[in-house]
Design a protein around this motif. Structure first.
Motif, short mmCIF file in Angstrom:
data_model
loop_
_atom_site.label_atom_id
_atom_site.label_comp_id
_atom_site.label_asym_id
_atom_site.label_seq_id
_atom_site.Cartn_x
_atom_site.Cartn_y
_atom_site.Cartn_z
N ILE A 10 36.81 84.49 -22.61
CA ILE A 10 35.80 85.54 -22.75
C ILE A 10 36.23 86.82 -22.02
O ILE A 10 35.96 87.93 -22.47
CB ILE A 10 34.41 85.04 -22.25
CG1 ILE A 10 33.30 86.01 -22.58
CG2 ILE A 10 34.39 84.75 -20.77
CD1 ILE A 10 32.76 85.88 -23.93
N ILE A 29 47.42 87.60 -26.10
CA ILE A 29 48.20 86.35 -26.19
C ILE A 29 47.44 85.21 -25.52
O ILE A 29 47.02 85.33 -24.36
CB ILE A 29 49.58 86.51 -25.51
CG1 ILE A 29 50.30 87.75 -26.06
CG2 ILE A 29 50.43 85.25 -25.74
CD1 ILE A 29 51.55 88.12 -25.29
N ASN A 32 46.55 78.56 -25.94
CA ASN A 32 45.86 77.51 -26.70
C ASN A 32 45.07 78.15 -27.84
O ASN A 32 45.60 78.92 -28.60
CB ASN A 32 44.93 76.70 -25.79
CG ASN A 32 45.72 75.93 -24.74
OD1 ASN A 32 46.80 75.45 -25.03
ND2 ASN A 32 45.19 75.83 -23.55
N PRO A 223 52.43 80.16 -25.34
CA PRO A 223 52.23 80.64 -23.97
C PRO A 223 53.17 81.79 -23.61
O PRO A 223 54.30 81.84 -24.11
CB PRO A 223 52.55 79.42 -23.11
CG PRO A 223 53.49 78.62 -23.94
CD PRO A 223 53.16 78.89 -25.38
N VAL A 224 52.71 82.67 -22.77
CA VAL A 224 53.61 83.64 -22.15
C VAL A 224 54.48 82.85 -21.18
O VAL A 224 53.98 82.08 -20.36
CB VAL A 224 52.79 84.71 -21.39
CG1 VAL A 224 53.68 85.57 -20.51
CG2 VAL A 224 52.00 85.56 -22.36
N TRP A 249 46.26 90.57 -16.86
CA TRP A 249 46.36 89.13 -16.65
C TRP A 249 44.96 88.57 -16.40
O TRP A 249 44.30 88.98 -15.45
CB TRP A 249 47.28 88.85 -15.44
CG TRP A 249 47.50 87.39 -15.25
CD1 TRP A 249 46.82 86.56 -14.42
CD2 TRP A 249 48.45 86.57 -15.94
NE1 TRP A 249 47.29 85.28 -14.54
CE2 TRP A 249 48.29 85.25 -15.47
CE3 TRP A 249 49.42 86.83 -16.92
CZ2 TRP A 249 49.06 84.19 -15.94
CZ3 TRP A 249 50.19 85.77 -17.38
CH2 TRP A 249 50.01 84.47 -16.90
N ARG A 414 31.29 81.50 -11.69
CA ARG A 414 32.09 82.07 -12.78
C ARG A 414 31.53 81.64 -14.15
O ARG A 414 32.10 80.79 -14.81
CB ARG A 414 33.58 81.68 -12.63
CG ARG A 414 33.87 80.21 -12.38
CD ARG A 414 33.73 79.42 -13.65
NE ARG A 414 34.04 78.03 -13.55
CZ ARG A 414 33.10 77.09 -13.61
NH1 ARG A 414 31.82 77.39 -13.70
NH2 ARG A 414 33.47 75.82 -13.59
N MET A 416 30.06 82.77 -18.16
CA MET A 416 30.53 83.72 -19.18
C MET A 416 29.96 85.11 -18.94
O MET A 416 30.65 86.11 -19.09
CB MET A 416 30.11 83.22 -20.57
CG MET A 416 30.79 81.93 -20.98
SD MET A 416 30.43 81.49 -22.70
CE MET A 416 28.73 80.94 -22.61
N CYS A 419 31.72 86.85 -16.23
CA CYS A 419 33.08 87.21 -16.65
C CYS A 419 33.05 88.47 -17.52
O CYS A 419 33.93 89.33 -17.41
CB CYS A 419 33.74 86.05 -17.42
SG CYS A 419 34.19 84.70 -16.33
C1 LIG Z 1 33.06 72.32 -16.91
C2 LIG Z 1 32.66 73.76 -17.12
C3 LIG Z 1 31.36 74.07 -17.50
C4 LIG Z 1 30.98 75.39 -17.67
N1 LIG Z 1 29.71 75.66 -18.06
C5 LIG Z 1 29.34 76.93 -18.28
C6 LIG Z 1 28.05 77.23 -18.77
O1 LIG Z 1 27.23 76.35 -19.00
N2 LIG Z 1 27.74 78.54 -19.00
C7 LIG Z 1 28.63 79.56 -18.76
O2 LIG Z 1 28.29 80.72 -18.99
N3 LIG Z 1 29.86 79.29 -18.28
C8 LIG Z 1 30.23 78.02 -18.03
N4 LIG Z 1 31.49 77.74 -17.58
C9 LIG Z 1 32.36 78.85 -17.17
C10 LIG Z 1 33.02 79.56 -18.33
O3 LIG Z 1 33.64 78.65 -19.18
C11 LIG Z 1 34.05 80.50 -17.74
O4 LIG Z 1 33.45 81.35 -16.82
C12 LIG Z 1 34.69 81.40 -18.76
O5 LIG Z 1 34.99 80.71 -19.93
C13 LIG Z 1 35.96 81.96 -18.12
O6 LIG Z 1 36.57 82.83 -19.03
P1 LIG Z 1 37.92 83.55 -18.66
O7 LIG Z 1 38.38 84.24 -19.87
O8 LIG Z 1 37.76 84.35 -17.42
O9 LIG Z 1 38.93 82.39 -18.24
P2 LIG Z 1 39.54 81.27 -19.17
O10 LIG Z 1 38.54 80.82 -20.15
O11 LIG Z 1 40.15 80.26 -18.26
O12 LIG Z 1 40.68 82.05 -19.96
C14 LIG Z 1 41.97 82.23 -19.45
C15 LIG Z 1 42.90 81.95 -20.60
O13 LIG Z 1 44.25 82.22 -20.21
C16 LIG Z 1 45.06 81.35 -20.95
N5 LIG Z 1 46.39 81.30 -20.36
C17 LIG Z 1 46.74 80.80 -19.14
N6 LIG Z 1 48.08 80.91 -18.98
C18 LIG Z 1 48.56 81.48 -20.10
C19 LIG Z 1 49.87 81.83 -20.54
N7 LIG Z 1 50.96 81.59 -19.78
N8 LIG Z 1 50.01 82.40 -21.75
C20 LIG Z 1 48.93 82.65 -22.54
N9 LIG Z 1 47.67 82.32 -22.19
C21 LIG Z 1 47.49 81.75 -20.98
C22 LIG Z 1 44.32 80.02 -20.85
O14 LIG Z 1 44.72 79.13 -21.87
C23 LIG Z 1 42.87 80.47 -21.00
O15 LIG Z 1 42.43 80.37 -22.34
C24 LIG Z 1 31.91 76.43 -17.43
C25 LIG Z 1 33.22 76.12 -17.07
C26 LIG Z 1 33.60 74.79 -16.92
C27 LIG Z 1 35.00 74.47 -16.53
#
Ligand SMILES: Cc1cc2nc3c(=O)[nH]c(=O)nc-3n(C[C@H](O)[C@H](O)[C@H](O)COP(=O)(O)OP(=O)(O)OC[C@H]3O[C@@H](n4cnc5c(N)ncnc54)[C@H](O)[C@@H]3O)c2cc1C
Length: 434
Positions: A10, A29, A32, A223-224, A249, A414, A416, A419
């Protein structure tokens, strides 16, 4: 300006959305699928229904997610339902709808202990400035407010379920960020939670398609493998090298540290703050019958093998999953914890089955239609005491690389919504208000 956004969760999607709106050239990028931790997979036999790898809901206070859902034309699929939360303690289920249930909660100790805990939580809610709490551990906060026993019996086990061995380091400001916004989702002791029918993955799919329509190059499933910082920088994806003006990042800093050229960039790696993360393992059961009426149950019972059980189909209707009842059995843990690391679905079911039988009389293996396993090593940063001073800045850690990730949402948990807010703050800070 050409920016490469690494991570299609997100945060990455929001950053890409805002920057392309401002006329920048964007490459996104994701190693997954789009959606990151909030992603879902197509439910077997229901190709248009996605089930989250990890349970997800939103609170009524999560305005930014709601706006995004509206903006993507999915508003009519957002549903709100009354839900029941509770605790597992002393081998049984206890409803936890508000202060009255807390006062009735016998495992907490005598009535006076329960009153002190209620008082401490009242004081927490009255705190206007979370920064006052940043230097205090949760233990210190509760003991200062006369609720030491409430901490030992309730909050410490809850924090252990969330932060594993880091529990005692959790800051009282994190507690504030978790308790205060959530109160807004309760009306007359009834919590209402929101869910996007068909799965939040629908939102990410629409966002991804809209970004592609706006000219964003989206690379999925690759992946990067290397990032080269500098005035003009470079991202390497398998054999392809992508030069750009700036990298954003969005994953954890320890993943970034691994991809900065080793050796040559040693001093740069040392500049990255160490943010510890916990991993999560979730066993998903699809059952022929419900386990209970609860949507959310946290366990503080040391004899129980899981930290929480979320019965998703007490929020979303089971008809969406062919009449099956979806239950997430959850453990947050240290990344290398041998109880979960590398375990198969069958091993995890064996591990949890005694507790499932003990707590849920309706559970039986014969009622399982399907099993799924979800794991992630970077499920949550550990928001330790003093985290306010060690939060990574958006810019300036490594030349050419900005950081926008969930370690920056503190003191909030943390989710959505936070974020999205963090992504918007990043854009406003580094690119001005558009
Ligand atoms: C068990 C659980 C329950 C949750 N429940 C809720 C809920 O009920 N409500 C809510 O609002 N939030 C919830 N969350 C939190 C929510 O999922 C996160 O806050 C949000 O999805 C984080 O988004 P993000 O983009 O910051 O990080 P991420 O979703 O972690 O995105 C980072 C991305 O970077 C990618 N990445 C990493 N390394 C590389 C690389 N080398 N090359 C390319 N890509 C790479 C990863 O694959 C990942 O997709 C929950 C989380 C968990 C774990």
């Amino acid at each position: 300006m050409h920016l490469v956004v690494v991570g299609g969760g997100i945060t990455g999607l929001t950053v890409a959305w805002e920057l392309v709106r401002r006329g920048h050239k964007i490459t996104l990028i994701e190693r997954n699928v789009i959606g990151g931790l909030a992603a879902g997979f197509p439910y077997p036999g229901k190709p248009e229904t996605f089930l989250e790898r990890f349970y997800h809901h939103i609170f009524t206070s999560d305005q930014l997610v709601q706006q995004m859902i509206e903006q993507m034309g999915l508003g009519c699929e957002l549903v709100w339902r009354p839900t029941l939360s509770g605790l597992i303690a002393e081998g049984q289920l206890w409803p936890m709808r508000g202060p009255i249930d807390l006062l009735r909660f016998r495992p907490l100790g005598n009535f006076v202990d329960r009153l002190w805990l209620g008082w401490a939580l009242f004081c927490l809610r009255q705190t206007k400035n979370w920064e006052e709490l940043d230097g205090l551990t949760c233990r210190e906060f509760f003991f200062r407010h006369g609720a030491g026993r409430g901490y030992e019996r309730l909050w410490l086990p809850l924090l252990q379920a969330k932060f594993a061995d880091f529990a005692e380091q959790a800051s009282a400001a994190f507690l504030w960020g978790r308790v205060v916004p959530r109160a807004g989702s309760r009306h007359k002791n009834q919590e209402h939670l929101g869910y996007l029918r068909g799965g939040f993955q629908k939102l990410f799919r629409v966002m991804g398609d809209s970004l592609a329509d706006r000219g964003v190059r989206i690379i999925l499933g690759r992946p990067v493998s290397r990032v080269v910082p500098g005035k003009t920088c470079e991202v390497v994806v398998e054999e392809e090298s992508i030069p750009c003006d700036r990298i954003v990042w969005t994953a954890s800093l320890s993943l970034l540290a691994r991809l900065l050229d080793p050796g040559a960039n040693e001093p740069l790696q040392n500049r990255l703050p160490q943010v510890p993360y916990v991993a999560v393992t979730v066993l998903i059961l699809a059952l022929t019958e419900p386990l209970s009426d609860y949507y959310w149950l946290n366990s503080i019972d040391p004899s129980v093998s899981f930290g929480a059980v979320i019965e998703h189909t007490n929020l979303a209707p089971p008809e969406d999953y062919g009449g099956e009842h979806i239950v997430y059995v959850v453990n947050y843990h240290l990344q290398e914890d041998p109880r979960f690391h590398g375990k198969s679905i069958e091993e995890l079911l064996e591990y949890h089955e005694p507790s499932l039988k003990q707590i849920f009389p309706r559970y039986s293996r014969t009622k399982i239609r399907r099993l799924f396993l979800s794991q992630d090593s970077f499920a949550s940063p550990v928001y330790h005491v003093g985290f306010g001073n060690s939060m990574p800045p958006y810019r300036g850690l490594v030349p050419g690389i900005d950081v926008c990730n969930m370690a920056q949402v503190y003191p909030f948990d943390r989710n959505m919504n936070h974020c999205i807010q963090n992504a918007l703050n990043y854009i406003a800070t580094c690119f001005g208000r558009g």
